[in-house]
Design an enzyme around this catalytic site. Structure first.
Site, PDB file in Angstrom:
ATOM      1  N   ALA A  66      27.051  -2.348  -4.454  1.00 15.18           N
ATOM      2  CA  ALA A  66      27.556  -1.110  -5.036  1.00 15.18           C
ATOM      3  C   ALA A  66      29.072  -1.258  -5.114  1.00 15.18           C
ATOM      4  O   ALA A  66      29.669  -2.053  -4.379  1.00 15.18           O
ATOM      5  CB  ALA A  66      27.169   0.061  -4.149  1.00 15.18           C
ATOM      6  N   GLY A 111      23.733  -3.419  -2.682  1.00 11.79           N
ATOM      7  CA  GLY A 111      22.945  -2.868  -3.791  1.00 11.79           C
ATOM      8  C   GLY A 111      22.434  -3.949  -4.734  1.00 11.79           C
ATOM      9  O   GLY A 111      21.412  -3.764  -5.394  1.00 11.79           O
ATOM     10  N   GLU A 114      19.398  -5.267  -3.160  1.00 12.37           N
ATOM     11  CA  GLU A 114      18.368  -4.224  -3.293  1.00 12.37           C
ATOM     12  C   GLU A 114      17.785  -4.186  -4.705  1.00 12.37           C
ATOM     13  O   GLU A 114      16.592  -3.944  -4.883  1.00 12.37           O
ATOM     14  CB  GLU A 114      18.962  -2.860  -2.907  1.00 12.37           C
ATOM     15  CG  GLU A 114      19.262  -2.791  -1.407  1.00 12.37           C
ATOM     16  CD  GLU A 114      20.073  -1.561  -1.028  1.00 12.37           C
ATOM     17  OE1 GLU A 114      21.194  -1.407  -1.547  1.00 12.37           O
ATOM     18  OE2 GLU A 114      19.598  -0.764  -0.220  1.00 12.37           O
ATOM     19  N   GLU A 134      26.204  -4.061   4.325  1.00 17.13           N
ATOM     20  CA  GLU A 134      26.719  -2.687   4.366  1.00 17.13           C
ATOM     21  C   GLU A 134      27.343  -2.318   5.706  1.00 17.13           C
ATOM     22  O   GLU A 134      28.294  -1.536   5.757  1.00 17.13           O
ATOM     23  CB  GLU A 134      25.600  -1.684   4.035  1.00 17.13           C
ATOM     24  CG  GLU A 134      25.231  -1.616   2.567  1.00 17.13           C
ATOM     25  CD  GLU A 134      24.150  -2.613   2.158  1.00 17.13           C
ATOM     26  OE1 GLU A 134      23.894  -3.574   2.930  1.00 17.13           O
ATOM     27  OE2 GLU A 134      23.572  -2.436   1.075  1.00 17.13           O
TER      28      GLU A 134
HETATM   29  N1  DAK Z   1      32.701  -3.512  -5.250  1.00 20.51           N
HETATM   30  C1  DAK Z   1      33.864  -3.509  -5.947  1.00 20.51           C
HETATM   31  N2  DAK Z   1      34.575  -4.631  -6.215  1.00 20.51           N
HETATM   32  C2  DAK Z   1      34.111  -5.806  -5.737  1.00 20.51           C
HETATM   33  C3  DAK Z   1      32.901  -5.877  -5.002  1.00 20.51           C
HETATM   34  C4  DAK Z   1      32.185  -4.661  -4.762  1.00 20.51           C
HETATM   35  N3  DAK Z   1      31.011  -4.629  -4.124  1.00 20.51           N
HETATM   36  N4  DAK Z   1      32.699  -7.175  -4.669  1.00 20.51           N
HETATM   37  C5  DAK Z   1      33.720  -7.871  -5.172  1.00 20.51           C
HETATM   38  N5  DAK Z   1      34.577  -7.054  -5.823  1.00 20.51           N
HETATM   39  C6  DAK Z   1      35.812  -7.424  -6.511  1.00 20.51           C
HETATM   40  C7  DAK Z   1      36.902  -7.806  -5.520  1.00 20.51           C
HETATM   41  O1  DAK Z   1      37.548  -6.652  -5.028  1.00 20.51           O
HETATM   42  C8  DAK Z   1      37.798  -8.645  -6.404  1.00 20.51           C
HETATM   43  O2  DAK Z   1      38.564  -7.793  -7.206  1.00 20.51           O
HETATM   44  P1  DAK Z   1      40.143  -8.126  -7.488  1.00 20.51           P
HETATM   45  O3  DAK Z   1      40.781  -8.192  -6.155  1.00 20.51           O
HETATM   46  O4  DAK Z   1      40.115  -9.462  -8.206  1.00 20.51           O
HETATM   47  O5  DAK Z   1      40.589  -6.986  -8.342  1.00 20.51           O
HETATM   48  C9  DAK Z   1      36.811  -9.360  -7.320  1.00 20.51           C
HETATM   49  O6  DAK Z   1      35.605  -8.603  -7.270  1.00 20.51           O
HETATM   50  C10 DAK Z   1      36.514 -10.785  -6.837  1.00 20.51           C
HETATM   51  O7  DAK Z   1      36.097 -10.701  -5.494  1.00 20.51           O
HETATM   52  P2  DAK Z   1      36.791 -11.572  -4.339  1.00 20.51           P
HETATM   53  O8  DAK Z   1      38.193 -11.919  -4.670  1.00 20.51           O
HETATM   54  O9  DAK Z   1      36.534 -10.866  -3.043  1.00 20.51           O
HETATM   55  O10 DAK Z   1      35.929 -12.924  -4.418  1.00 20.51           O
HETATM   56  P3  DAK Z   1      35.594 -13.911  -3.252  1.00 20.51           P
HETATM   57  O11 DAK Z   1      34.992 -15.091  -3.891  1.00 20.51           O
HETATM   58  O12 DAK Z   1      36.778 -14.117  -2.353  1.00 20.51           O
HETATM   59  O13 DAK Z   1      34.470 -13.160  -2.376  1.00 20.51           O
HETATM   60  C11 DAK Z   1      32.482 -11.852  -2.042  1.00 20.51           C
HETATM   61  C12 DAK Z   1      33.247 -12.853  -2.965  1.00 20.51           C
HETATM   62  C13 DAK Z   1      31.235 -11.422  -2.782  1.00 20.51           C
HETATM   63  C14 DAK Z   1      32.106 -12.528  -0.749  1.00 20.51           C
HETATM   64  C15 DAK Z   1      33.432 -10.640  -1.739  1.00 20.51           C
HETATM   65  O14 DAK Z   1      33.917 -10.138  -2.997  1.00 20.51           O
HETATM   66  C16 DAK Z   1      32.730  -9.529  -1.027  1.00 20.51           C
HETATM   67  O15 DAK Z   1      32.513  -9.557   0.198  1.00 20.51           O
HETATM   68  N6  DAK Z   1      32.405  -8.461  -1.757  1.00 20.51           N
HETATM   69  C17 DAK Z   1      31.816  -7.257  -1.203  1.00 20.51           C
HETATM   70  C18 DAK Z   1      30.370  -7.498  -0.916  1.00 20.51           C
HETATM   71  C19 DAK Z   1      29.737  -6.304  -0.262  1.00 20.51           C
HETATM   72  O16 DAK Z   1      30.132  -5.849   0.824  1.00 20.51           O
HETATM   73  N7  DAK Z   1      28.721  -5.771  -0.916  1.00 20.51           N
HETATM   74  C20 DAK Z   1      28.025  -4.619  -0.418  1.00 20.51           C
HETATM   75  C21 DAK Z   1      28.700  -3.364  -0.914  1.00 20.51           C
HETATM   76  S1  DAK Z   1      28.033  -1.948  -0.144  1.00 20.51           S
HETATM   77  C22 DAK Z   1      23.990   4.118  -1.765  1.00 20.51           C
HETATM   78  C23 DAK Z   1      23.149   3.140  -2.175  1.00 20.51           C
HETATM   79  C24 DAK Z   1      23.511   1.843  -2.059  1.00 20.51           C
HETATM   80  C25 DAK Z   1      24.691   1.487  -1.476  1.00 20.51           C
HETATM   81  C26 DAK Z   1      25.512   2.464  -1.052  1.00 20.51           C
HETATM   82  C27 DAK Z   1      25.180   3.779  -1.179  1.00 20.51           C
HETATM   83  N8  DAK Z   1      23.630   5.483  -1.892  1.00 20.51           N
HETATM   84  C28 DAK Z   1      22.251   5.756  -2.145  1.00 20.51           C
HETATM   85  C29 DAK Z   1      24.548   6.521  -1.836  1.00 20.51           C
HETATM   86  C30 DAK Z   1      25.036   0.099  -1.401  1.00 20.51           C
HETATM   87  C31 DAK Z   1      26.121  -0.302  -0.779  1.00 20.51           C
HETATM   88  C32 DAK Z   1      26.662  -1.615  -1.033  1.00 20.51           C
HETATM   89  O17 DAK Z   1      26.194  -2.382  -1.810  1.00 20.51           O
END
Ligand code: DAK
Length: 260
Positions: A66, A111, A114, A134
């Site tokens: 997400a 997400g 998921e 998460e």
């Molecule tokens: N959201 C927004 N931007 C993201 C992102 C994300 N999930 N993942 C990556 N980006 C962006 C980064 O901020 C970066 O942007 P800039 O800095 O270039 O502007 C760009 O994508 C490239 O990412 P990185 O520079 O970080 O690239 P790396 O190769 O260094 O790392 C990575 C790749 C995938 C390991 C890293 O980007 C990372 O850890 N990303 C976050 C992964 C994560 O935590 N995903 C889970 C998110 S929480 C809900 C239902 C579902 C959910 C929530 C609520 N409700 C029902 C209300 C779900 C929650 C989630 O999914």
């Protein structure tokens, strides 16, 4: 309808959806969720489409989760709205008569994982990494991850991945049953298209009945599931396709299924 974040290609019964927000590694913001919801409805209404492939743009990410920037701003009502739309999208995918295949071409996190879990089948490229990170953000999976991941890989493995937030690489994901196949990135598209083509060549009613019955296995006890299978079996026996399939076998020819 025009989609800002989705590329859609339709070819011979197969629709391929490419989620394209490359600057955010294809993360799912409310706009993408809304577009996917609308597109899914559009595909459901197109009776030619029987298999849908979902993938991410580029070679780095399927969907990195997400959109974290958007999550940060959510209040309770916004969270419920997002949850409603996202959960019903994934429910629609899982319970659709269309078969869905996730072509996991890189990071499938939160997400994104998921979304892949809601698909019927997951094929990963060698560089794929899957996980539910998460807890790193102080939240838990919200699009069914605690439920679907547990059903797929078991309670212990689901807890290990979810509590640690660790990513499973493609081989580990294959080992634990989180993906069904791993192929080199260059072969992902062809492999997935081949599987989609094979499914398309079967009797449509039979595929739908099999999908419903297998889904029932995850949601019911064995006795109810067997009864459900019995009813679906009875229903396919009454189709023209089942007569065609069995007759073609006896006549040593290829069946020509009509979806009736
Ligand atoms: N959201 C927004 N931007 C993201 C992102 C994300 N999930 N993942 C990556 N980006 C962006 C980064 O901020 C970066 O942007 P800039 O800095 O270039 O502007 C760009 O994508 C490239 O990412 P990185 O520079 O970080 O690239 P790396 O190769 O260094 O790392 C990575 C790749 C995938 C390991 C890293 O980007 C990372 O850890 N990303 C976050 C992964 C994560 O935590 N995903 C889970 C998110 S929480 C809900 C239902 C579902 C959910 C929530 C609520 N409700 C029902 C209300 C779900 C929650 C989630 O999914």
């Amino acid at each position: 309808m025009e989609y800002k974040n989705l590329l859609v290609a339709k070819e011979g019964g197969i629709a391929t959806i490419t989620i394209s927000r490359p600057k955010a590694l294809n993360a799912l913001n409310a706009e993408v969720i809304g577009e996917l919801y609308a597109l899914w409805k559009e595909l459901e209404a197109d009776e030619n489409i029987r298999v849908v492939i979902i993938t991410g743009d580029g070679e780095k990410a399927f969907v990195a989760g997400a959109d974290i920037g958007e999550l940060k701003e959510l209040d309770a009502l916004g969270g419920i709205e997002l949850s409603k739309r996202g959960q019903s999208l994934l429910w629609n995918i899982e319970n659709s008569d269309m078969v869905s295949i996730a072509a996991v071409n890189g990071f499938a996190l939160g997400g994104g994982c998921e979304l892949a879990l809601a698909c019927d089948i997951r094929i990963a490229s060698e560089n794929a990494q899957l996980g539910q990170p998460e807890v790193n953000l102080g939240i838990i999976p919200g699009y069914g991850g605690t439920q679907r991941l547990t059903r797929l890989v078991g309670k212990g493995m689901s807890k290990l991945l979810t509590f640690t937030g660790d990513m499973a690489d493609a081989q580990e994901a294959y080992r634990i049953g989180l993906v069904e196949k791993v192929v080199p990135q260059a072969e992902l598209k062809e492999t997935v298209n081949k599987i989609a083509g094979k499914i398309l060549s079967k009797g449509p009613k039979a595929i739908t009945a099999a999908k419903r019955s297998i889904n029932a296995a995850a949601n019911t006890d064995l006795d109810s599931g067997l009864r459900y299978e019995m009813a679906e079996f009875g229903a396919v026996c009454a189709t023209e396709d089942s007569k065609e399939g069995t007759t073609a076998f006896m006549e040593k020819r290829k069946p020509e299924f009509k979806g009736r």
